[in-house]
Scaffold this motif. Structure first.
Motif, PDB file in Angstrom:
ATOM      1  N   GLN A  99       0.844  -1.112   0.435  1.00 46.02           N
ATOM      2  CA  GLN A  99       0.093   0.354  -0.136  1.00 46.02           C
ATOM      3  C   GLN A  99       1.229   1.056   0.015  1.00 46.02           C
ATOM      4  O   GLN A  99       1.092   2.579  -0.643  1.00 46.02           O
ATOM      5  N   LEU A 100       1.482   1.349   1.008  1.00 49.19           N
ATOM      6  CA  LEU A 100       2.583   2.388   1.278  1.00 49.19           C
ATOM      7  C   LEU A 100       3.346   2.705  -0.762  1.00 49.19           C
ATOM      8  O   LEU A 100       3.813   3.536  -0.865  1.00 49.19           O
ATOM      9  N   ALA A 101       3.735   1.608  -1.028  1.00 49.33           N
ATOM     10  CA  ALA A 101       4.596   2.014  -2.314  1.00 49.33           C
ATOM     11  C   ALA A 101       3.404   2.477  -3.495  1.00 49.33           C
ATOM     12  O   ALA A 101       3.997   3.154  -4.259  1.00 49.33           O
ATOM     13  N   ASN A 102       2.117   1.783  -3.648  1.00 50.57           N
ATOM     14  CA  ASN A 102       1.047   2.652  -4.222  1.00 50.57           C
ATOM     15  C   ASN A 102       0.761   4.090  -3.779  1.00 50.57           C
ATOM     16  O   ASN A 102       0.833   4.723  -4.538  1.00 50.57           O
ATOM     17  N   PHE A 112       1.881   6.576  -7.143  1.00 50.96           N
ATOM     18  CA  PHE A 112       0.549   7.669  -7.080  1.00 50.96           C
ATOM     19  C   PHE A 112       0.710   9.102  -6.885  1.00 50.96           C
ATOM     20  O   PHE A 112       0.512   9.950  -7.694  1.00 50.96           O
ATOM     21  N   HIS A 113       1.378   9.317  -5.401  1.00 52.77           N
ATOM     22  CA  HIS A 113       1.699  10.993  -5.392  1.00 52.77           C
ATOM     23  C   HIS A 113       2.084  11.402  -6.136  1.00 52.77           C
ATOM     24  O   HIS A 113       2.433  12.598  -6.737  1.00 52.77           O
ATOM     25  N   LYS A 115       8.910   0.090  -4.753  1.00 51.86           N
ATOM     26  CA  LYS A 115       8.890  -1.513  -5.218  1.00 51.86           C
ATOM     27  C   LYS A 115       8.415  -2.483  -3.471  1.00 51.86           C
ATOM     28  O   LYS A 115       8.423  -2.986  -4.027  1.00 51.86           O
ATOM     29  N   GLY A 116       7.998  -1.562  -2.098  1.00 49.52           N
ATOM     30  CA  GLY A 116       7.654  -2.532  -1.307  1.00 49.52           C
ATOM     31  C   GLY A 116       8.698  -2.797  -0.758  1.00 49.52           C
ATOM     32  O   GLY A 116       8.286  -2.839  -0.053  1.00 49.52           O
ATOM     33  N   ASP A 168      -6.932   0.052  -4.282  1.00 47.92           N
ATOM     34  CA  ASP A 168      -5.716  -0.278  -3.775  1.00 47.92           C
ATOM     35  C   ASP A 168      -4.464   0.680  -3.372  1.00 47.92           C
ATOM     36  O   ASP A 168      -3.910   0.435  -3.545  1.00 47.92           O
ATOM     37  N   CYS A 169      -5.132   2.332  -2.763  1.00 47.43           N
ATOM     38  CA  CYS A 169      -3.299   2.875  -2.865  1.00 47.43           C
ATOM     39  C   CYS A 169      -3.969   4.016  -2.230  1.00 47.43           C
ATOM     40  O   CYS A 169      -5.019   4.518  -1.813  1.00 47.43           O
TER      41      CYS A 169
END
Lengths: 79, 79
Positions: A4-7, A11-12, A39-40, B78-79
DNA sequence: AATTATTTCCCTGCTAACAGGGGAATACCA
DNA sequence: TGGTATTCCCCTGTTAGCAGGGAAATAATT
């Protein structure tokens, strides 16, 4: 929460029109850090993550049942 | 947010009746980690923090204006 | 007060995060 | 299609997080 953090960061960053290198420079971290974050990778220091989140205007909050009920009775507590 | 994390962890640990050593063992981290966490040290790896938070049933969430408005239009993202 | 439990803060060695460089791969244009 | 921008992923040396041990300081219990 795994990726989630990666996404969220990806995104931002894209939305703000920044490259990984630009974001890294603004956050004061290395470019590989940002790359691995997106990359997670989990084993990254919190303060570095916070620097990146701050640039992207993302806030981090904590939640727990215990906390909610406690804050209801102590509205001015800082915990 | 500086010492907030430290306070939250201390508060929850005390409430759950755990010692630093017990919490460390349950989370699978070293006892000094928990001590430094509660002291407010920022340069700690996220995965280690998450292990501690999981034991204490504390959830971590991200918030940003951009995210809120985006989730409103894409409720299943999911972000 | 005495005993026990817990926390604080040393220390040591190991390991991996980190910054920075660079090149290949990919994506994004004109 | 050619050129540029960006990302991906390798490398190296430095540095500090980390686990674990231990002992002094403090807190809690009886």
């Amino acid at each position: 929460m795994k990726r989630q953090l990666a996404n969220i960061i990806l995104f931002h960053r894209k939305r703000s029109g920044l490259t990984q290198v630009e974001l890294a420079e603004m956050a004061g971290v290395g470019k590989n850090m940002v790359y691995e974050l997106e990359k997670g990778k989990q084993s990254i220091q919190l303060d570095n993550i916070l620097r990146v989140l701050q640039v992207l205007n993302i806030e981090l909050t904590f939640q727990s049942p215990l906390r909610e009920s406690f804050m209801k009775e102590h509205p001015d507590a800082d915990c």
